[in-house]
Design a protein around this motif. Structure first.
Motif, PDB file in Angstrom:
ATOM      1  N   GLY A 162       1.582   2.656   7.954  1.00  0.00           N
ATOM      2  CA  GLY A 162       1.461   3.958   7.298  1.00  0.00           C
ATOM      3  C   GLY A 162       1.168   5.076   8.273  1.00  0.00           C
ATOM      4  N   ILE A 163       0.434   4.784   9.346  1.00  0.00           N
ATOM      5  CA  ILE A 163       0.150   5.814  10.355  1.00  0.00           C
ATOM      6  C   ILE A 163       1.426   6.182  11.104  1.00  0.00           C
ATOM      7  CG2 ILE A 163      -1.080   6.251  12.519  1.00  0.00           C
ATOM      8  CD1 ILE A 163      -3.397   4.670  11.431  1.00  0.00           C
ATOM      9  N   MET A 164       2.246   5.173  11.415  1.00  0.00           N
ATOM     10  CA  MET A 164       3.491   5.455  12.134  1.00  0.00           C
ATOM     11  C   MET A 164       4.473   6.230  11.249  1.00  0.00           C
ATOM     12  SD  MET A 164       4.877   5.145  15.055  1.00  0.00           S
ATOM     13  CE  MET A 164       3.706   3.976  15.784  1.00  0.00           C
ATOM     14  N   THR A 165       4.606   5.837   9.968  1.00  0.00           N
ATOM     15  CA  THR A 165       5.520   6.579   9.090  1.00  0.00           C
ATOM     16  C   THR A 165       5.019   7.998   8.852  1.00  0.00           C
ATOM     17  OG1 THR A 165       4.434   5.714   7.102  1.00  0.00           O
ATOM     18  CG2 THR A 165       6.334   4.508   7.932  1.00  0.00           C
ATOM     19  N   ALA A 166       3.686   8.180   8.836  1.00  0.00           N
ATOM     20  CA  ALA A 166       3.149   9.537   8.676  1.00  0.00           C
ATOM     21  C   ALA A 166       3.513  10.399   9.877  1.00  0.00           C
ATOM     22  CB  ALA A 166       1.633   9.481   8.496  1.00  0.00           C
ATOM     23  N   ALA A 167       3.440   9.814  11.084  1.00  0.00           N
ATOM     24  CA  ALA A 167       3.798  10.571  12.289  1.00  0.00           C
ATOM     25  C   ALA A 167       5.285  10.937  12.276  1.00  0.00           C
ATOM     26  CB  ALA A 167       3.462   9.753  13.532  1.00  0.00           C
TER      27      ALA A 167
ATOM     28  N   ALA B 239      18.693   3.116   0.298  1.00  0.00           N
ATOM     29  CA  ALA B 239      17.954   1.850   0.335  1.00  0.00           C
ATOM     30  C   ALA B 239      18.026   1.214   1.724  1.00  0.00           C
ATOM     31  CB  ALA B 239      18.512   0.896  -0.717  1.00  0.00           C
ATOM     32  N   LEU B 240      19.228   1.211   2.320  1.00  0.00           N
ATOM     33  CA  LEU B 240      19.377   0.619   3.664  1.00  0.00           C
ATOM     34  C   LEU B 240      18.588   1.415   4.697  1.00  0.00           C
ATOM     35  CD1 LEU B 240      23.200  -0.206   3.564  1.00  0.00           C
ATOM     36  CD2 LEU B 240      21.315  -1.853   3.587  1.00  0.00           C
ATOM     37  N   THR B 241      18.628   2.749   4.588  1.00  0.00           N
ATOM     38  CA  THR B 241      17.873   3.577   5.533  1.00  0.00           C
ATOM     39  C   THR B 241      16.376   3.338   5.391  1.00  0.00           C
ATOM     40  OG1 THR B 241      19.599   5.259   5.365  1.00  0.00           O
ATOM     41  CG2 THR B 241      17.525   5.935   6.347  1.00  0.00           C
ATOM     42  N   GLY B 242      15.895   3.237   4.148  1.00  0.00           N
ATOM     43  CA  GLY B 242      14.474   2.972   3.944  1.00  0.00           C
ATOM     44  C   GLY B 242      14.049   1.647   4.548  1.00  0.00           C
ATOM     45  N   ALA B 243      14.893   0.606   4.390  1.00  0.00           N
ATOM     46  CA  ALA B 243      14.560  -0.704   4.953  1.00  0.00           C
ATOM     47  C   ALA B 243      14.492  -0.650   6.478  1.00  0.00           C
ATOM     48  CB  ALA B 243      15.603  -1.732   4.498  1.00  0.00           C
ATOM     49  N   VAL B 244      15.482  -0.003   7.101  1.00  0.00           N
ATOM     50  CA  VAL B 244      15.490   0.089   8.564  1.00  0.00           C
ATOM     51  C   VAL B 244      14.307   0.926   9.052  1.00  0.00           C
ATOM     52  CG1 VAL B 244      16.781   0.963  10.551  1.00  0.00           C
ATOM     53  CG2 VAL B 244      17.981  -0.230   8.720  1.00  0.00           C
ATOM     54  N   LEU B 245      14.025   2.031   8.349  1.00  0.00           N
ATOM     55  CA  LEU B 245      12.915   2.900   8.752  1.00  0.00           C
ATOM     56  C   LEU B 245      11.587   2.150   8.736  1.00  0.00           C
ATOM     57  CD1 LEU B 245      13.344   6.426   7.082  1.00  0.00           C
ATOM     58  CD2 LEU B 245      13.114   5.896   9.505  1.00  0.00           C
ATOM     59  N   LEU B 246      11.330   1.411   7.647  1.00  0.00           N
ATOM     60  CA  LEU B 246      10.019   0.782   7.511  1.00  0.00           C
ATOM     61  C   LEU B 246       9.836  -0.363   8.504  1.00  0.00           C
ATOM     62  CD1 LEU B 246       7.394   0.914   6.078  1.00  0.00           C
ATOM     63  CD2 LEU B 246       8.264  -0.585   4.308  1.00  0.00           C
ATOM     64  N   VAL B 247      10.869  -1.208   8.665  1.00  0.00           N
ATOM     65  CA  VAL B 247      10.736  -2.309   9.621  1.00  0.00           C
ATOM     66  C   VAL B 247      10.674  -1.772  11.053  1.00  0.00           C
ATOM     67  CG1 VAL B 247      11.861  -4.376  10.525  1.00  0.00           C
ATOM     68  CG2 VAL B 247      11.860  -3.942   8.093  1.00  0.00           C
ATOM     69  N   GLY B 248      11.459  -0.738  11.348  1.00  0.00           N
ATOM     70  CA  GLY B 248      11.393  -0.134  12.678  1.00  0.00           C
ATOM     71  C   GLY B 248      10.046   0.499  12.953  1.00  0.00           C
ATOM     72  N   ALA B 249       9.481   1.195  11.964  1.00  0.00           N
ATOM     73  CA  ALA B 249       8.164   1.811  12.136  1.00  0.00           C
ATOM     74  C   ALA B 249       7.085   0.747  12.299  1.00  0.00           C
ATOM     75  CB  ALA B 249       7.857   2.698  10.934  1.00  0.00           C
TER      76      ALA B 249
ATOM     77  N   GLY C  10       0.829  -1.189   0.000  1.00  0.00           N
ATOM     78  CA  GLY C  10       0.000   0.000   0.000  1.00  0.00           C
ATOM     79  C   GLY C  10       0.872   1.250   0.000  1.00  0.00           C
ATOM     80  N   PRO C  11       0.246   2.426  -0.096  1.00  0.00           N
ATOM     81  CA  PRO C  11       1.013   3.668  -0.188  1.00  0.00           C
ATOM     82  C   PRO C  11       1.563   4.115   1.164  1.00  0.00           C
ATOM     83  CG  PRO C  11      -1.332   4.126  -0.284  1.00  0.00           C
ATOM     84  CD  PRO C  11      -1.205   2.633  -0.242  1.00  0.00           C
ATOM     85  N   VAL C  12       2.661   3.514   1.594  1.00  0.00           N
ATOM     86  CA  VAL C  12       3.307   3.905   2.854  1.00  0.00           C
ATOM     87  C   VAL C  12       4.055   5.209   2.603  1.00  0.00           C
ATOM     88  CG1 VAL C  12       4.868   3.213   4.689  1.00  0.00           C
ATOM     89  CG2 VAL C  12       3.571   1.479   3.439  1.00  0.00           C
ATOM     90  N   ILE C  13       3.558   6.282   3.184  1.00  0.00           N
ATOM     91  CA  ILE C  13       4.088   7.598   2.830  1.00  0.00           C
ATOM     92  C   ILE C  13       5.296   7.969   3.676  1.00  0.00           C
ATOM     93  CG2 ILE C  13       1.860   8.399   2.019  1.00  0.00           C
ATOM     94  CD1 ILE C  13       1.540   9.905   4.637  1.00  0.00           C
ATOM     95  N   PHE C  14       6.050   8.928   3.172  1.00  0.00           N
ATOM     96  CA  PHE C  14       7.172   9.602   3.826  1.00  0.00           C
ATOM     97  C   PHE C  14       8.464   8.786   3.859  1.00  0.00           C
ATOM     98  CE2 PHE C  14       4.025  12.495   5.865  1.00  0.00           C
ATOM     99  CZ  PHE C  14       4.545  13.671   5.343  1.00  0.00           C
ATOM    100  N   VAL C  15       8.434   7.461   3.651  1.00  0.00           N
ATOM    101  CA  VAL C  15       9.681   6.695   3.639  1.00  0.00           C
ATOM    102  C   VAL C  15      10.552   7.133   2.464  1.00  0.00           C
ATOM    103  CG1 VAL C  15      10.702   4.400   3.454  1.00  0.00           C
ATOM    104  CG2 VAL C  15       8.645   4.734   4.816  1.00  0.00           C
ATOM    105  N   ALA C  16       9.924   7.286   1.289  1.00  0.00           N
ATOM    106  CA  ALA C  16      10.679   7.694   0.103  1.00  0.00           C
ATOM    107  C   ALA C  16      11.246   9.099   0.256  1.00  0.00           C
ATOM    108  CB  ALA C  16       9.788   7.615  -1.133  1.00  0.00           C
TER     109      ALA C  16
END
Length: 336
Positions: free
Chosen positions: A316-321, A290-300, A262-268
């Protein structure tokens, strides 16, 4: 900067960049193990390793192999794809706001996915419709922004306008759907890793296998494009073909990632800028992004599951926050 030479080939290596990359990789493994180990049922790390090797206790193999591992792996791959896509577009536009979230590509994928959900499509049809929506949106933005080439500011402005139209279209479709379809589409459009299996992870992995060499090939001309079209042309870069290939790679990465989670925002948007600050690089670095995006999404996703347990929030709510806070910081910094 260290330069390794082998006959006609040379490779520039940054000691700080290598250290940051290794740190991010270790952090990704640590966050992944924590996500695999904790939850309603705690699984010891030795049992996780045994389960991943197919020789663990039956309960560990069920919990880790069938439930948690596909979710974690999908998160790592989707985060890496979003990070790479954001790095490509921010490098092309030379603007930290020039990410797929802002220039409409994620919204195009969302509109395609919502349409498929409302029409009763299967998981594969939703993924295919999402990817098609992303590609169609990219073609529209590129065509509208093209005028003797594509300038970065024009691409961003056109993308923001198309993004607004597609967001409106998605919400209009939700108002016309029945209550069950609207609830399903509303859950999907938030961006979530819940219930993701190996069938979601494999297409993203296949796309990364194909597109990572393309991104590696693009890294040098993208660095030159960050200095401006005229400077890049003076150094022998074929600007428009390189830009077209880069846009195609970025769109496909964004499309397959959105199709999977789905459209997980703000990671990109956030991953390339965080990576640039960590590596102290003058430009956008694709590998660190790429590594930062992977860590960010799994951590979120881990935070979304554990912070409000037993309630589990969509990632998506956590990445938006997190991303909203970062955007405020970025705007305040630019204002100064």
């Amino acid at each position: 900067m260290t330069v390794l030479r082998l006959r006609a080939w040379s490779l520039r290596l940054s000691p700080r960049g290598l250290a940051v990359g290794a740190t991010l990789a270790v952090l990704g493994v640590a966050v992944s193990l924590l996500a695999l180990s904790t939850g309603e049922f705690t699984v010891p790390v030795p049992d996780i390793v045994a389960a991943l090797l197919g020789d663990g206790p039956p309960a560990a193999e069920l919990i880790v192999g069938r439930l948690r591992a596909p979710r974690v792996v999908t998160g790592l791959l989707v985060g890496a794809a979003f990070g790479l896509s954001g790095a490509i577009f921010q490098s092309l536009t030379r603007n930290p706001l020039g990410s797929p979230d802002f220039i409409g590509f994620t919204s195009g994928a969302s509109a395609g996915g919502v349409a498929a959900v409302i029409l009763g499509g299967s998981a594969w049809q939703i993924a295919g419709s999402s990817l098609a929506g992303c590609v169609a949106c990219a073609l529209l933005v590129y065509a509208l922004a093209f005028r003797n080439g594509v300038q970065s500011y024009r691409l961003i402005l056109v993308g923001i306008g198309v993004n607004a139209l597609l967001v409106s279209a998605s919400w209009y479709m939700l108002t016309r759907a029945n209550i069950n379809d609207a609830a399903t589409a509303g859950s999907w459009i938030t961006g979530s890793l819940g219930g993701r299996g190996w069938d979601h992870a494999l297409p993203v992995a296949a796309a990364l296998v194909v597109l990572l060499p393309v991104c590696a090939w693009l890294s040098r001309p993208l660095r030159m494009l960050e200095m401006g079209d005229d400077a890049a042309k003076a150094m022998g870069v074929r600007v428009e073909p390189i830009r077209a290939v880069a846009i195609a790679a970025g769109v496909l990465l964004c499309g397959v990632a959105t199709a999977a989670a789905g459209p997980v925002i703000f990671v990109a948007m956030a991953a390339p800028q965080l990576a640039r600050r960590l590596t102290r690089s003058a430009g956008i670095t694709l590998t660190a992004s790429a590594l930062t995006g992977a860590v960010l999404l799994v951590g979120a996703d881990l935070a979304a599951q554990r912070l409000f347990a037993p309630v589990q929030l969509p990632v998506g709510i956590m990445t938006a926050a997190i991303g909203g806070t970062y955007l405020v910081f970025l705007l305040r910094r630019e204002r100064r």
